[in-house]
Design a protein around this motif. Structure first.
Motif, PDB file in Angstrom:
ATOM      1  N   SER A  43      20.207  -8.840 -17.306  1.00  0.00           N
ATOM      2  CA  SER A  43      21.181  -9.540 -18.151  1.00  0.00           C
ATOM      3  C   SER A  43      20.589 -10.872 -18.589  1.00  0.00           C
ATOM      4  CB  SER A  43      22.487  -9.772 -17.384  1.00  0.00           C
ATOM      5  OG  SER A  43      22.963  -8.565 -16.821  1.00  0.00           O
ATOM      6  N   HIS A  44      20.892 -11.263 -19.820  1.00  0.00           N
ATOM      7  CA  HIS A  44      20.371 -12.521 -20.370  1.00  0.00           C
ATOM      8  C   HIS A  44      21.523 -13.354 -20.923  1.00  0.00           C
ATOM      9  CE1 HIS A  44      16.134 -11.064 -20.404  1.00  0.00           C
ATOM     10  NE2 HIS A  44      16.713  -9.895 -20.614  1.00  0.00           N
ATOM     11  N   SER A  45      21.484 -14.642 -20.665  1.00  0.00           N
ATOM     12  CA  SER A  45      22.432 -15.581 -21.253  1.00  0.00           C
ATOM     13  C   SER A  45      21.660 -16.443 -22.241  1.00  0.00           C
ATOM     14  CB  SER A  45      23.078 -16.451 -20.166  1.00  0.00           C
ATOM     15  OG  SER A  45      24.032 -17.316 -20.729  1.00  0.00           O
ATOM     16  N   TYR A  49      25.530 -16.077 -25.782  1.00  0.00           N
ATOM     17  CA  TYR A  49      25.703 -14.622 -25.738  1.00  0.00           C
ATOM     18  C   TYR A  49      25.203 -14.086 -24.399  1.00  0.00           C
ATOM     19  CZ  TYR A  49      26.404 -14.772 -30.811  1.00  0.00           C
ATOM     20  OH  TYR A  49      26.879 -15.042 -32.074  1.00  0.00           O
ATOM     21  N   LEU A  50      25.912 -13.116 -23.843  1.00  0.00           N
ATOM     22  CA  LEU A  50      25.477 -12.423 -22.628  1.00  0.00           C
ATOM     23  C   LEU A  50      25.082 -11.011 -23.034  1.00  0.00           C
ATOM     24  CD1 LEU A  50      25.098 -12.298 -19.561  1.00  0.00           C
ATOM     25  CD2 LEU A  50      27.509 -11.690 -19.345  1.00  0.00           C
ATOM     26  N   THR A  51      23.784 -10.710 -22.945  1.00  0.00           N
ATOM     27  CA  THR A  51      23.271  -9.419 -23.404  1.00  0.00           C
ATOM     28  C   THR A  51      22.629  -8.657 -22.253  1.00  0.00           C
ATOM     29  OG1 THR A  51      21.092 -10.321 -24.013  1.00  0.00           O
ATOM     30  CG2 THR A  51      22.833 -10.369 -25.697  1.00  0.00           C
ATOM     31  N   GLU A  52      22.480  -7.361 -22.470  1.00  0.00           N
ATOM     32  CA  GLU A  52      21.889  -6.481 -21.466  1.00  0.00           C
ATOM     33  C   GLU A  52      20.647  -5.802 -22.036  1.00  0.00           C
ATOM     34  OE1 GLU A  52      23.076  -6.447 -18.508  1.00  0.00           O
ATOM     35  OE2 GLU A  52      25.225  -6.909 -18.635  1.00  0.00           O
ATOM     36  N   ASP A  53      19.623  -5.644 -21.185  1.00  0.00           N
ATOM     37  CA  ASP A  53      18.416  -4.945 -21.609  1.00  0.00           C
ATOM     38  C   ASP A  53      18.643  -3.443 -21.730  1.00  0.00           C
ATOM     39  OD1 ASP A  53      17.050  -7.295 -21.651  1.00  0.00           O
ATOM     40  OD2 ASP A  53      15.524  -6.726 -20.181  1.00  0.00           O
ATOM     41  N   ALA A  54      19.505  -2.904 -20.894  1.00  0.00           N
ATOM     42  CA  ALA A  54      19.715  -1.452 -20.874  1.00  0.00           C
ATOM     43  C   ALA A  54      21.184  -1.161 -20.574  1.00  0.00           C
ATOM     44  CB  ALA A  54      18.782  -0.802 -19.864  1.00  0.00           C
ATOM     45  N   GLY A 212      27.232 -10.048 -15.959  1.00  0.00           N
ATOM     46  CA  GLY A 212      26.507  -8.897 -16.459  1.00  0.00           C
ATOM     47  C   GLY A 212      26.096  -7.949 -15.349  1.00  0.00           C
ATOM     48  N   MET A 213      25.447  -6.862 -15.732  1.00  0.00           N
ATOM     49  CA  MET A 213      25.082  -5.822 -14.782  1.00  0.00           C
ATOM     50  C   MET A 213      24.053  -6.289 -13.756  1.00  0.00           C
ATOM     51  SD  MET A 213      26.895  -3.137 -15.289  1.00  0.00           S
ATOM     52  CE  MET A 213      25.958  -1.866 -14.440  1.00  0.00           C
ATOM     53  N   GLU A 214      23.300  -7.312 -14.102  1.00  0.00           N
ATOM     54  CA  GLU A 214      22.298  -7.801 -13.152  1.00  0.00           C
ATOM     55  C   GLU A 214      22.940  -8.433 -11.914  1.00  0.00           C
ATOM     56  OE1 GLU A 214      18.071 -10.315 -13.119  1.00  0.00           O
ATOM     57  OE2 GLU A 214      19.314 -10.283 -14.930  1.00  0.00           O
ATOM     58  N   GLN A 215      24.206  -8.780 -11.999  1.00  0.00           N
ATOM     59  CA  GLN A 215      24.901  -9.327 -10.833  1.00  0.00           C
ATOM     60  C   GLN A 215      24.946  -8.300  -9.709  1.00  0.00           C
ATOM     61  OE1 GLN A 215      28.567 -11.241 -11.860  1.00  0.00           O
ATOM     62  NE2 GLN A 215      28.932 -12.021  -9.806  1.00  0.00           N
ATOM     63  N   LEU A 216      25.034  -7.023 -10.047  1.00  0.00           N
ATOM     64  CA  LEU A 216      24.974  -5.963  -9.039  1.00  0.00           C
ATOM     65  C   LEU A 216      23.607  -5.927  -8.377  1.00  0.00           C
ATOM     66  CD1 LEU A 216      25.998  -3.390  -7.607  1.00  0.00           C
ATOM     67  CD2 LEU A 216      25.325  -2.101  -9.657  1.00  0.00           C
ATOM     68  N   ILE A 217      22.555  -6.060  -9.156  1.00  0.00           N
ATOM     69  CA  ILE A 217      21.187  -6.070  -8.618  1.00  0.00           C
ATOM     70  C   ILE A 217      21.001  -7.229  -7.655  1.00  0.00           C
ATOM     71  CG2 ILE A 217      18.745  -6.245  -9.207  1.00  0.00           C
ATOM     72  CD1 ILE A 217      20.081  -3.619 -10.092  1.00  0.00           C
ATOM     73  N   ILE A 387      19.758 -12.760 -32.861  1.00  0.00           N
ATOM     74  CA  ILE A 387      19.094 -11.458 -32.799  1.00  0.00           C
ATOM     75  C   ILE A 387      18.275 -11.388 -31.522  1.00  0.00           C
ATOM     76  CG2 ILE A 387      17.414  -9.895 -33.870  1.00  0.00           C
ATOM     77  CD1 ILE A 387      18.079 -11.188 -36.567  1.00  0.00           C
ATOM     78  N   SER A 388      18.455 -10.314 -30.776  1.00  0.00           N
ATOM     79  CA  SER A 388      17.655 -10.076 -29.572  1.00  0.00           C
ATOM     80  C   SER A 388      17.366  -8.587 -29.495  1.00  0.00           C
ATOM     81  CB  SER A 388      18.402 -10.541 -28.314  1.00  0.00           C
ATOM     82  OG  SER A 388      17.646 -10.261 -27.148  1.00  0.00           O
ATOM     83  N   ILE A 389      16.091  -8.235 -29.344  1.00  0.00           N
ATOM     84  CA  ILE A 389      15.683  -6.833 -29.336  1.00  0.00           C
ATOM     85  C   ILE A 389      14.948  -6.512 -28.047  1.00  0.00           C
ATOM     86  CG2 ILE A 389      14.294  -5.062 -30.499  1.00  0.00           C
ATOM     87  CD1 ILE A 389      14.714  -6.591 -33.103  1.00  0.00           C
ATOM     88  N   ARG A 390      15.342  -5.433 -27.389  1.00  0.00           N
ATOM     89  CA  ARG A 390      14.696  -4.985 -26.152  1.00  0.00           C
ATOM     90  C   ARG A 390      14.157  -3.581 -26.363  1.00  0.00           C
ATOM     91  NH1 ARG A 390      14.159  -9.851 -23.797  1.00  0.00           N
ATOM     92  NH2 ARG A 390      16.136 -10.983 -23.950  1.00  0.00           N
ATOM     93  N   ARG A 391      12.917  -3.374 -25.990  1.00  0.00           N
ATOM     94  CA  ARG A 391      12.257  -2.080 -26.174  1.00  0.00           C
ATOM     95  C   ARG A 391      11.867  -1.482 -24.827  1.00  0.00           C
ATOM     96  NH1 ARG A 391      10.621  -5.187 -30.599  1.00  0.00           N
ATOM     97  NH2 ARG A 391      10.421  -4.079 -32.596  1.00  0.00           N
ATOM     98  N   HIS A 392      12.071  -0.174 -24.695  1.00  0.00           N
ATOM     99  CA  HIS A 392      11.665   0.560 -23.494  1.00  0.00           C
ATOM    100  C   HIS A 392      10.910   1.815 -23.945  1.00  0.00           C
ATOM    101  CE1 HIS A 392      14.369  -2.093 -21.333  1.00  0.00           C
ATOM    102  NE2 HIS A 392      15.368  -1.702 -22.093  1.00  0.00           N
ATOM    103  N   PRO A 393       9.583   1.727 -24.039  1.00  0.00           N
ATOM    104  CA  PRO A 393       8.793   2.865 -24.551  1.00  0.00           C
ATOM    105  C   PRO A 393       9.005   4.153 -23.763  1.00  0.00           C
ATOM    106  CG  PRO A 393       7.467   0.863 -24.503  1.00  0.00           C
ATOM    107  CD  PRO A 393       8.745   0.547 -23.782  1.00  0.00           C
ATOM    108  N   ARG A 394       9.230   4.049 -22.451  1.00  0.00           N
ATOM    109  CA  ARG A 394       9.568   5.218 -21.633  1.00  0.00           C
ATOM    110  C   ARG A 394      10.947   4.952 -21.039  1.00  0.00           C
ATOM    111  NH1 ARG A 394       5.975   8.898 -20.335  1.00  0.00           N
ATOM    112  NH2 ARG A 394       6.803   9.229 -18.248  1.00  0.00           N
TER     113      ARG A 394
END
Length: 467
Positions: A43-45, A49-54, A212-217, A387-394
């Motif tokens: 998660s990113h602040s 904005y609070l966004t998620e990578d996945a 965000g979801m990273e709080q669980l991690i 604008i924030s873009i996250r890429r996961h090739p696999r």
């Protein structure tokens, strides 16, 4: 204390398994090759904005997930989705609400009269599945071509990055295929299950967390009994008399560890490489598992520049619409504090089997294409100010072909390796919910193996909520 279990891979699968083991009083060490745990969950602040990578949320119907969250002390940090929100799908270039109840389904403009009649006839369709039946074959057989083209294609492509013509129905839609096998009908099975759920305390819900979801991690990492090592890369594993020997590097320095039980929670290709010396058959089965590239494009806009009413969770896209996005979540409508006041956060999911080369585009081209596709659908004016873009090739494993047969072969190989477990998202489902559940199943298997080998005598049950 010397660790009884080593987990290679510190994503949600590895961390969940470690947590369930720790509740039984079993000491666990995790080697994570990256600089931080959590895998793709992050998660990113940024700029308010609070966004998620996945993973952006958790859809849950399993009591084991609620149990974990309560024990981690996260109940007070849960953010529940507003259940009154619509769910949309792109239909004839317009956002159309997806009916969630049978009466609304019969009056919806999503399907033609012949399609509705075909849906009503579903209880009378006989069982007819064959080994390796695809999602397309299953849905076409039970619900008809129009439902496949309009809705199910969007679900499989948008949320799982898969191709419904290749994805195995039993692996991708286990709940639906089970309904057919158990009740002979999806419709009858849903009615019966709904009646049963009324008598159960645990009902399905959708939620995230304050941060965000990273709080669980972060909560999982802080569990007593779990020793996390980051920048720890396993290079070689060897089966030895009483377990496994693992050699690698931690922080660039050589590391050598022997443990009674080893769990690989790495992607299939990484596990394949580690097992090449031990079992070439198992290594080959893992090497052949395909992954789809996935990405997410976050756009922040002025709310008054969006004319469409933001009364939904977002939308999915069926392939006949030829849009560059597979789906879109209206994150600031789903959960509070995801965007600054007066702003809206829209998260678009791209790539997958539908657009496998999309992630190779530069940020400006990608963001421009996504925004241009959203403009007519949501009646958007102006440009994005974030604008924030996250890429996961696999990004996600593809449950293509006769996947259950592949998993059966993998299980057969593992029978000759009793001190080894595999737990990653290519087994049992890609959602956070299923990773937590599979973590418990793996922990139970490891506990049994340790007891059998007398490595532990009386595992403890420590499942009391934190305060």
């Amino acid at each position: 204390m010397k660790s009884q279990v080593l987990i290679i891979g510190g994503g949600i699968s590895g961390l969940s398994t470690a947590w369930w083991l720790a509740q039984r009083g079993i000491s666990v060490e995790i080697w994570e090759s990256g600089s931080r745990p959590g895998g793709k969950i992050r998660s990113h602040s940024e700029a308010g904005y609070l966004t998620e990578d996945a993973a952006a949320l958790l859809v849950n119907f399993r009591p084991q997930v609620d149990q974990m969250i309560s024990c981690l002390g996260l109940d007070e940090h849960r953010q529940q989705r507003n259940e009154g929100l619509n769910r949309y799908i792109v239909h004839h270039d317009r956002l159309t609400p997806v009916p969630m109840l049978l009466p609304a389904l019969l009056t919806s403009s999503l399907w033609s009269l012949p399609a509705k009649l075909r849906l009503m006839a579903e209880p009378f369709v006989p069982k007819g599945a064959h080994t390796g039946e695809t999602v397309s074959e299953f849905i076409r057989r039970r619900l008809g071509q129009e439902v496949l083209d309009t809705a199910m294609d969007a679900f499989v492509s948008g949320t799982l990055a898969s191709d419904p013509d290749l994805a195995e129905a039993q692996s991708v839609l286990p709940r639906l295929t089970t309904l057919e096998q158990r009740y002979g009908s999806l419709t009858m099975g849903m009615f019966i299950n709904k009646a049963i759920k009324r008598r159960r305390a645990n009902n399905a819900d959708t939620f995230s967390f304050d941060n965000g979801m990273e709080q669980l991690i972060q909560a999982l990492v802080q569990t007593p009994g779990i020793r996390l090592r980051t920048s720890a890369k396993a290079l070689r594993i060897q089966q030895v008399k009483r377990g496994w020997r693992v050699q690698g590097k931690i922080g660039g320095l050589p590391a050598d560890l022997q443990v009674p039980q080893l769990i690989l929670s790495t992607p299939a290709d990484i596990s394949s490489q580690l097992l090449e010396e031990t079992d070439t058959t198992l290594s080959g089965l893992l090497a052949d598992i395909e992954y789809a590239p996935v990405g997410v494009v976050h756009l922040g806009l002025n709310s008054n520049h969006i004319q469409h009413k933001l009364d939904g969770t977002g939308f999915l896209v069926a392939k006949h619409n030829s849009l560059p996005v597979n789906g879109n979540l209206w994150m600031s409508s789903l959960f509070p504090h995801r965007a600054p006041p007066g702003k809206t956060l829209l998260s678009s999911y791209i790539g997958g089997m539908r657009h496998p080369d999309q992630l190779q585009q530069d940020d400006e081209t990608l963001a421009g294409a996504v925004l241009d596709s959203l403009r007519p659908l949501m009646k958007i004016e102006g440009d994005a100010d974030f604008i924030s873009i996250r890429r996961h090739p696999r990004g996600l494993p593809l449950y293509h072909g006769q996947y259950r047969a592949r998993l059966a072969q993998i299980a057969t190989c593992l029978q000759t390796l009793p001190c080894l477990q595999l737990n990653a998202n290519y087994i049992g489902g890609v959602s956070v919910r299923e990773r937590i559940y599979q973590g418990k199943c793996t922990a139970q298997a490891v506990t049994g193996n340790l007891k059998q080998s007398n490595s532990i005598s009386h595992p403890q049950q420590i499942l009391t909520p934190s305060h």
